[in-house]
Structure formats: structure tokens, C-alpha cells
Design a protein around this motif. Structure first.
Motif, PDB file in Angstrom:
ATOM      1  N   SER A 210       4.204  66.087 -26.936  1.00  0.00           N
ATOM      2  CA  SER A 210       3.828  65.945 -28.346  1.00  0.00           C
ATOM      3  C   SER A 210       5.016  66.311 -29.238  1.00  0.00           C
ATOM      4  N   GLU A 211       4.985  65.829 -30.464  1.00  0.00           N
ATOM      5  CA  GLU A 211       6.053  66.203 -31.395  1.00  0.00           C
ATOM      6  C   GLU A 211       6.013  67.690 -31.725  1.00  0.00           C
ATOM      7  N   ASN A 212       4.848  68.275 -31.587  1.00  0.00           N
ATOM      8  CA  ASN A 212       4.687  69.689 -31.893  1.00  0.00           C
ATOM      9  C   ASN A 212       3.827  70.327 -30.806  1.00  0.00           C
ATOM     10  N   PRO A 213       4.434  70.706 -29.687  1.00  0.00           N
ATOM     11  CA  PRO A 213       3.655  71.197 -28.542  1.00  0.00           C
ATOM     12  C   PRO A 213       2.793  72.414 -28.857  1.00  0.00           C
ATOM     13  N   THR A 214       3.263  73.297 -29.676  1.00  0.00           N
ATOM     14  CA  THR A 214       2.474  74.492 -29.981  1.00  0.00           C
ATOM     15  C   THR A 214       1.199  74.129 -30.727  1.00  0.00           C
ATOM     16  N   GLN A 215       1.343  73.230 -31.693  1.00  0.00           N
ATOM     17  CA  GLN A 215       0.157  72.813 -32.438  1.00  0.00           C
ATOM     18  C   GLN A 215      -0.792  72.019 -31.542  1.00  0.00           C
ATOM     19  N   MET A 216      -0.221  71.175 -30.687  1.00  0.00           N
ATOM     20  CA  MET A 216      -1.076  70.387 -29.788  1.00  0.00           C
ATOM     21  C   MET A 216      -1.790  71.305 -28.795  1.00  0.00           C
ATOM     22  N   ALA A 217      -1.108  72.336 -28.350  1.00  0.00           N
ATOM     23  CA  ALA A 217      -1.753  73.296 -27.441  1.00  0.00           C
ATOM     24  C   ALA A 217      -2.946  73.944 -28.129  1.00  0.00           C
TER      25      ALA A 217
ATOM     26  N   GLY B 185     -22.084  61.479 -32.110  1.00  0.00           N
ATOM     27  CA  GLY B 185     -23.094  62.197 -31.350  1.00  0.00           C
ATOM     28  C   GLY B 185     -22.575  63.358 -30.533  1.00  0.00           C
ATOM     29  N   ALA B 186     -21.273  63.565 -30.530  1.00  0.00           N
ATOM     30  CA  ALA B 186     -20.696  64.631 -29.716  1.00  0.00           C
ATOM     31  C   ALA B 186     -19.402  65.096 -30.360  1.00  0.00           C
ATOM     32  N   PRO B 187     -19.033  66.348 -30.135  1.00  0.00           N
ATOM     33  CA  PRO B 187     -17.760  66.842 -30.674  1.00  0.00           C
ATOM     34  C   PRO B 187     -16.577  65.951 -30.257  1.00  0.00           C
ATOM     35  N   SER B 188     -16.610  65.419 -29.054  1.00  0.00           N
ATOM     36  CA  SER B 188     -15.498  64.549 -28.634  1.00  0.00           C
ATOM     37  C   SER B 188     -15.389  63.319 -29.528  1.00  0.00           C
ATOM     38  N   HIS B 189     -16.511  62.805 -30.004  1.00  0.00           N
ATOM     39  CA  HIS B 189     -16.449  61.665 -30.935  1.00  0.00           C
ATOM     40  C   HIS B 189     -15.784  62.079 -32.247  1.00  0.00           C
ATOM     41  N   ALA B 190     -16.161  63.248 -32.735  1.00  0.00           N
ATOM     42  CA  ALA B 190     -15.581  63.730 -33.991  1.00  0.00           C
ATOM     43  C   ALA B 190     -14.076  63.933 -33.835  1.00  0.00           C
ATOM     44  N   ALA B 191     -13.687  64.519 -32.704  1.00  0.00           N
ATOM     45  CA  ALA B 191     -12.261  64.734 -32.454  1.00  0.00           C
ATOM     46  C   ALA B 191     -11.521  63.395 -32.398  1.00  0.00           C
ATOM     47  N   GLN B 192     -12.137  62.422 -31.758  1.00  0.00           N
ATOM     48  CA  GLN B 192     -11.496  61.097 -31.647  1.00  0.00           C
ATOM     49  C   GLN B 192     -11.277  60.460 -33.028  1.00  0.00           C
ATOM     50  N   ALA B 193     -12.284  60.572 -33.888  1.00  0.00           N
ATOM     51  CA  ALA B 193     -12.143  60.017 -35.240  1.00  0.00           C
ATOM     52  C   ALA B 193     -10.998  60.701 -35.984  1.00  0.00           C
ATOM     53  N   MET B 194     -10.920  61.996 -35.836  1.00  0.00           N
ATOM     54  CA  MET B 194      -9.853  62.734 -36.524  1.00  0.00           C
ATOM     55  C   MET B 194      -8.484  62.391 -35.930  1.00  0.00           C
ATOM     56  N   GLU B 195      -8.409  62.242 -34.619  1.00  0.00           N
ATOM     57  CA  GLU B 195      -7.150  61.865 -33.969  1.00  0.00           C
ATOM     58  C   GLU B 195      -6.655  60.508 -34.464  1.00  0.00           C
ATOM     59  N   MET B 196      -7.607  59.612 -34.791  1.00  0.00           N
ATOM     60  CA  MET B 196      -7.249  58.296 -35.313  1.00  0.00           C
ATOM     61  C   MET B 196      -6.717  58.363 -36.740  1.00  0.00           C
ATOM     62  N   ARG B 228      -7.820  67.041 -35.960  1.00  0.00           N
ATOM     63  CA  ARG B 228      -6.865  66.991 -37.069  1.00  0.00           C
ATOM     64  C   ARG B 228      -5.495  67.533 -36.643  1.00  0.00           C
ATOM     65  N   LEU B 229      -5.494  68.657 -35.943  1.00  0.00           N
ATOM     66  CA  LEU B 229      -4.224  69.226 -35.467  1.00  0.00           C
ATOM     67  C   LEU B 229      -3.499  68.219 -34.577  1.00  0.00           C
ATOM     68  N   ALA B 230      -4.240  67.549 -33.708  1.00  0.00           N
ATOM     69  CA  ALA B 230      -3.626  66.583 -32.795  1.00  0.00           C
ATOM     70  C   ALA B 230      -3.057  65.392 -33.562  1.00  0.00           C
ATOM     71  N   TYR B 231      -3.784  64.958 -34.598  1.00  0.00           N
ATOM     72  CA  TYR B 231      -3.287  63.849 -35.417  1.00  0.00           C
ATOM     73  C   TYR B 231      -1.953  64.232 -36.061  1.00  0.00           C
ATOM     74  N   GLU B 232      -1.885  65.460 -36.581  1.00  0.00           N
ATOM     75  CA  GLU B 232      -0.649  65.896 -37.238  1.00  0.00           C
ATOM     76  C   GLU B 232       0.497  66.068 -36.232  1.00  0.00           C
ATOM     77  N   ALA B 233       0.159  66.580 -35.056  1.00  0.00           N
ATOM     78  CA  ALA B 233       1.208  66.825 -34.042  1.00  0.00           C
ATOM     79  C   ALA B 233       1.567  65.555 -33.288  1.00  0.00           C
ATOM     80  N   LYS B 234       0.830  64.522 -33.490  1.00  0.00           N
ATOM     81  CA  LYS B 234       1.024  63.198 -32.890  1.00  0.00           C
ATOM     82  C   LYS B 234       0.745  63.188 -31.385  1.00  0.00           C
ATOM     83  N   LEU B 235      -0.198  62.328 -31.024  1.00  0.00           N
ATOM     84  CA  LEU B 235      -0.563  62.143 -29.621  1.00  0.00           C
ATOM     85  C   LEU B 235       0.516  61.373 -28.893  1.00  0.00           C
TER      86      LEU B 235
END
Lengths: 257, 257, 257, 257
Positions: A210-217, B185-196, B228-235
Motif C-alpha cells: 500500500s502507499e501507506n502501510p501503517t494506515q492500511m494496517a 447487509g454486512a460490514p464488509s459491504h460497507a467497507a467495500q463501498a468506502m474502499e471504492m 475509508r482508511l484503505a481508500y486513502e492509503a490506496k489498495l
């Protein structure tokens, strides 16, 4: 709380040490993840050097090392590597991985079972990386592995739970902890595995590159907790049809009078 | 931090008040969610009674009410309901939803756009629930809505991001916040939307009908933060092939000498 | 047999004329597809030239032309284009498509409904291309369109039934034929749409840009037939568990005695 | 044309004999499928009775029998069953399946490899049913199996290509024909497997339990042909963005002058 071979874990997120840009970046990410079990390839460590760069960044009381046999291609090589790791790193815990194929790094079911059986007899706490094969997982459990670590998708692919249909069966049938390994590329994937009832997940590439491993962790830490909480609180089932809702028309008509 | 119509939000999880077993269970879940925007159907409130059961459980300084027009079937009904809500609840914020169909509660694009335009002119802060239709979302933005709320899947279905291919386009093109609504319907769905890259998600049914709404609310809170954190840190991107790894054979041979 | 506006079709595969490498390749592919309805952009034809290259390759008695309004951005432009097409091509059939956005070519629900209503009044047989929006499809039907043509995925994306959850609702609710359009990139996608109960599918890009358009056209022809037959014969439901099977152990023991 | 162990097949659809309501219904469906290889559980046949009901309905010159070892739980049982089948049915072809688990009927990788090796040495043409495990498939090929038959999804589940990510790797790496087996529940699934490059598919439950097995068999026949043609003609890649299309505005303006 998760228990594997009499050791308890607060965190259900296992991590790895590969592919980080630097050891200090690795250390920061591992601390942010709150992970208590960190896997490490034997070949990446200079086991004779106490000041080895990677090892020196893993010296935290809550961090347990899980040496892995990444790179071996047969049971024989795996057993040799395991004994080396035990002596050098002073732990009998072992992530057993045997992948003869250098392209997809898919695990070998036959050699893995053979090595697992031998290593259990030699006193190792064996956590085998394996295909999401329900019968293989059962046989690994029967020879005494402390957990099973079926893959979610090809390692490094970041594709998420491609093997979901088989992981569900494995989780249903297993009497040892199921740690979903390989292919988890996003926090949503980790949450999904936990919602299905996995006992833990192992994430390495997705954090390290990831671009920011600490944040991704940190993101993975939260997602694993989220998924576990949801599993315990039970998800609502999927529905074909919305629950009928009374139209507001009458209510409005009344008010509008 | 998320800003909608000059109001800032720490939390990117919006919630609702429907389907809870009791008002106290609702209150506990909403507090656990840390949500700052709570939608509520006008028809569920006795607007003339200060001691109204639902309203009395929503009296927290950080909780902003977002009255919705659930149950209306036309733009005209929606406008009437909106004005009623504004007067009764002392807020010009409005979740606009118009669904003529009682079975799937799918929103009507024509009436929704018509009502949105009129309500913006009347000074409302309009957040319209709509199909995951990129052109419709653009047109809603153009008439001045403060956000768009495209659906992930049929409401109450818990099926997750069935409309993912279209939500991606909406997120790419929108100049107003995109709040993914319905079907999560699940936290994983919410996380996926935020990652997008969604700006927020709205979750109601999945929390309310869980066996433990408070714990599920907490799970969604963590998942939204994780996404949100993952979106900012880039997948990391999905890969077809594992990164080649050198076999351990040579290393072992050397040690074995 | 499929009937639209009193015309019957043996084939449930509709095709298009865009993106072929040559007119002769197009003609061969269309013949191989056995399609009886072929859509064609008005702008691609020189309507004043009887020897127009494309038109001359569409002169087959079983091939009905379906002029489309591709490229228009408003209802007004669509109506003007439609009248031009009717005069030039001597048909009142029309595929109505209005997409203001040049990047994803997503259809505009508001302008499409407005144009549809006007064109029906002017005597056109209107087949509107639209988002997979159940309420919009219902409203198009109510203003008198002869069919609805919801998209499966963004046009040209070849991604298949990304909108499956919504297409199912559209098919369930529609009183006019549902033609799944846009995004169908493989015969398996076409078969899946037909298995769900779609009345027909429209395929253009996936045939035209294949290395062998004639063979690919044949593949789609077979897949559409397969999907329709399966729909009529009814698919078996998905099962979580295999039907129990008696072990062979006793049988073998008996024989082994 | 498909060749397995020097026998050539026109049809890439393999079928089975289980779960049909009657032998005559089975016969009609198998003929409609145009399948040339039909698998049959040993236990379902009275091998001492020439007038055995099932066998008598399989007496067609183009229909080759593929006895299977369904119901055995170990390599030893499989070998015994195989020899029995060879003697009784006068064929050395064998579908090897070993599944100790009666609930999901998942194949055992260890016993399957062991039995495959022994049976190849005894002169059998071995087609092993196995998990979609790329390394296992490679090892089966190395001991001399004539093909590999990885599963698409749990048997009888009708869920389609749940193992797609792994089947792709198997197809890429295999030097023997890959027959996708188990879990194929719809013609679209069969087409998808063929589009991916599978050499054949085996379908039984989805045909047998349909309301109209003969029509469903025909649907699968067409879908398999469609998928193969598409594979040969090469599918267009998936695209994120539509190919830009010039707006019609200028064209209309010109005409409108």
C-alpha cells in the motif's frame, strides 16, 4: 479470544514481513495492525546475526514469530527448514508452506500433508498453508495440525474470497481454528472472511505494498474486528423482497384535510 | 472529514430508525454506531407530541435528524410531506425518497428529480435516494441536491454492492457527496463501498434486525472507518500472477552441506 | 416465439451494425447470427444514397432494420432524428437511445421517457434503451413503448450481467418484452440473461470486435437458444448441500466375500 | 475435436446417469445431449444381468460408458471397484472419484492421487474427479491420468464456476484435457467454462432434475458448442470505458438547416 495450541490471541489479524519497503516501515505497520502473530520467511533472516535487520524490528513482547517454509518444494525440504528455524528462532511454531510452482505459488496438498504429519510428531505446532480443499483440511486436522490456513485466492492476487464456497464448508467442518490466508487484498475481504466465521485472517501483501502501510494496517485491524463482531451478532439473511411498507398517502390525506 | 451543505461530519456512517425491536434498543445502537445523521420516516413520529417515543430517544447533541419521505408515491406528496417535516422537526434537511412500488420500494427517477428541483428552490437541503443511475445522479446534482444517495441493491435485501459497476461511475463523476444507500447487509459491504470512494454509507435494516443491534452498529462503525482508511492509503491492484519468489532449495543445500 | 408490436421473431438475438471491420464482415456475421432485428445508427447511413454501403449489406428479407438515435443528447434531438429515420428508412420502428455523456454512454432516464411518450404518440414503435431501473421500465411501458431495453452493464464494457439483481425485478414486473442490451460480452452472458427470463438480448460489440465475427455470431445464436430452452425447461435451484449418496462400502464388501 | 487417450469426441459435453426419474427419460435426454461419454455409478448397475434396466438404455454406438467409483472412500476401495467395473462393463475407462464425506461429496486429494497412480499402472484410462487444485491436477497428470476433472462448485449445488480463479490456472498449466465437473447448474455455466478454455464439461444433476430433461440436455448441448466457438473466436476483453462516439448534434444541425 482466539486460542491456538494453548496460546491465546487478542487479535485475529495475522501478518507477514514480506514486500515492505523498509524494516522500519514494516515495524510501524505491524504495530499499527495490533497483530500478535507475524510470519517470516526463514531465508529472509540471517539466523546467525543477532542484529539481523528484520529480527531487530520484531522485538516486541506481544509479537510472536511464526517462521514459514516459503520456498521449499518438498516435504523433505520443509522438514529440514523447519528444524533450522526452530533452532535459530527458538520457537516450535511453524507455518508450513510447500509450493513447487514459482508462478502462482499454489501449495502442494500431498507434500504438505506428509510434512505436517512428520512435523507434528517432531513436536512442532504446525499451521499449514493449503488449498481451500475441505477434505485436505480435515486430513491435516487429523494428523494434528494446530490450525488450517486455506487460501482465499492465489497468493499476491489481492482478489479476495474467490474460494468462498469452499471456505464455508471448511469453517463448518473444522475442529481446529481456520485462518484464511492468501489473496486478501482489501479490508472488506478480511471482514467478509470473519463474517463467514473464520477464526483469523493472514494479510501481508495488501498491507506491505500500500502507499501507506501503517494506515492500511490500521484499516485491516478495524475490518477484522468489524467482521468478528458481525459474526457474533449474526448477520441478517439476504432477502429477495423488501418488507412491505405502508404508503404515506392516507397519512398525508388526513393531515392535508 | 465529510461536509454536506456546510455541516461537517466525523462519522461517515449514516443510520436509520426503522425495524428496531424497541426505542431503547435503537438508541443504544445509534450511540454505538457513532453516527451523526439519522434518517427517520415522518409517519413514524407523532409530531405534535414532544414526548414522542422515538424522538425522545434521539435527543443527543451529535445526532442530526434527517427526516425522510418514505411512503410517498409522487413528487407532490413528497413536497407536502417535506414541508410537514420541516415544520414539525425544525430542520430543512430532507432525505427525499419516492417509491411507488410497495414490493421492492425502488425509487422513481422522474418524480424524484421533479421533487428535488422544487424542494431545493424551497430552501431544503435535499439528499435524494435514487437508483444507481449515473445520469440521474448528475441531473440531481445539477438541480442542486446536497448529495446523492444511490442504492447498492434493492432496499432491505442485504445483498451488498449489486450495483457496484454503476456506483463506480457515479463516484467518479459526482461533484457532491455520494452516500451509498439501501442493500448494505454486512460490514464488509460497507467497507467495500468506502474502499471504492463513496463519501458515506447509510445502514439501517442490517443493524436493526441483527440479534445484537448495538454490537452490529459497532461493527459497521469500524468497517466504515476501515474502508475509508484503505481508500486513502490506496489498495494494491488485483494481480493475475504471484510475484516470483526464489526457491529455498539453494539456501537449504548450502546450509545442509 | 417472440412478438413485439405484432411482428413475430424466430430469433431472440438482436444485433447491431457498429464496429465491424467491413460491411461484408458485418453481413456475414449478421447472417450467421440468424438475427431478424438489426439496429443501426442513423448517422452511419447516407440516407440519400440507395447504394449506401451499409444498407446494401442489410438487404435480406428476414432482416428488419431498427434505426437508433445514438448520439442524441436530448428528447428534442431524438424526436428529430426519429422522424428523419422513419422517412429515410421507411420504418416506424425505433431504438430510442439518449446519452448525454460521451464517456460511458449511459442513458438519460428523464429525456428518454419524455421522448418515448412523444414518439409513441407520433406512431412510432419505440424500443427504449435505458438503465436497469425497474420503475423507469414500468413508466416507459405505461407511455406505450413496445418493449424495454435495460442495460446489463456499461455499453461496450463486455462485463456481462452486472445489473442482474435489477434485471430480475424488471423481468418479473414487465408486461412488454424485456430485451437485455449493452454490456453482454460473451455467449455465457447472453445465456444467463435468457435463463433469467429475458425475452431477447441485443449484442453488437462482442460480435463485431471478435477475431472471427461470423463464428462469434454463431456462438451467440446457440447461446441464446440454449438459455431460452433452459428457461422453459426450468433450472434446478442452487443447493447448499449435496444429495446424500449411499457409500459403496457395503456393496463392495458383499462382492468381495 | 477432443481427443482423450486416443479416442476422439465430437461432443465436449459429458453426461451422467444419476437422478433421472426413469431410464427412458434418461435415454431421451442423453440422446438429445449428443454426448458421447456417459458416466455411471457401478452400484447402480446389476452387472450380472444383461437386461439391466440402465445398461439397456445406454446401448447406442456413439455412447461410451465411463464407469465411476462413486461411493468409495479410500484408494483401496476405488481400485477394487475399478477392477470390478472393468470386468463387468468391458471397458478400461474409469472416472475415479473418492469422497469420504457424505454431506458435500468433496473429493479426497491424497487417496485420489494414490489410486490414480495404481490404476494407471494397471492399464486403466483414468479420469479423476478432483478439487480445483492446480498442483494436484499437475500431479495427477504426472502419474499418467488421461485427463483431469476439477470441480466447478460443490457437487449437486448448481452454483456454477465458484472455483473460476483456480480453473483458469489449471487450464493454463495442463497438458491433458481439463473436464470441468460438478456444480454446473445452467447452460450459461457450461458456456462460461468452455469460454475459459476447458476442453469439456460434465453435467448430470442439472439435466436430470429439470422439469424437462430432454429439453435441458439440448440446451446444454448448444451452450457447450457456443462456449467452444467463442473460445476459438476469442472474446473481446472487458473494458472500463465505452468507446467514444461522436455526438449526433452536428449531424442533426446540418440536416435541420
Amino acid at each position: 479470544m482466539l486460542t491456538i495450541a494453548n496460546r491465546t490471541f487478542q487479535s485475529r489479524l495475522f501478518t507477514g514481513t514480506g514486500k515492505f519497503a523498509s524494516s522500519i516501515e514494516m515495524e510501524n505497520a505491524l504495530l499499527a495492525s495490533a497483530s500478535e502473530l507475524v510470519t517470516m520467511a526463514l531465508k529472509r533472516v540471517d539466523v546467525n546475526d543477532e542484529r539481523d535487520d528484520i529480527l531487530s524490528h520484531l522485538q516486541h513482547p506481544h509479537l510472536h514469530l511464526l517462521p514459514n517454509t516459503s520456498g521449499v518444494r518438498t516435504a523433505k525440504e520443509a522438514i529440514f527448514a523447519a528444524e533450522l528455524a526452530r533452532e535459530a528462532l527458538q520457537t516450535n511454531w511453524l507455518k508450513l508452506e510447500i509450493h513447487p510452482d514459482p508462478k502462482y505459488l499454489m501449495p502442494d496438498p500431498i507434500e504438505t500433508l506428509k510434512a505436517a504429519e512428520a512435523l507434528v510428531k517432531k513436536g512442532f505446532v504446525v499451521l499449514p498453508y493449503c488449498h481451500a480443499d475441505p477434505v485436505l483440511c480435515k486430513r491435516l486436522e487429523e494428523v494434528g495440525t494446530a490450525a488450517v490456513m486455506p487460501l482465499a485466492a492465489p497468493i499476491g492476487s489481492n482478489k479476495g474470497l474467490e474460494a468462498a464456497a469452499f471456505l464455508e464448508i471448511i469453517i463448518e467442518q473444522s475442529n481446529v481454528p481456520v485462518v484464511v490466508d492468501a489473496g486478501i487484498g482489501a479490508p472488506s475481504h478480511a471482514a467478509q472472511a470473519m463474517e463467514m466465521g473464520a477464526d483469523a485472517v493472514l494479510v501481508n501483501t495488501a498491507i506491505a505494498v500500500s502507499e501507506n502501510p501503517t494506515q492500511m494496517a490500521c484499516a485491516f485491524k478495524l475490518a477484522v474486528e468489524a467482521g468478528r463482531l458481525a459474526y457474533e451478532a449474526k448477520l441478517a439473511p439476504k432477502q429477495a423482497v423488501a418488507q412491505a411498507s405502508s404508503p404515506l398517502t392516507d397519512f398525508l390525506a388526513e393531515l392535508g384535510d
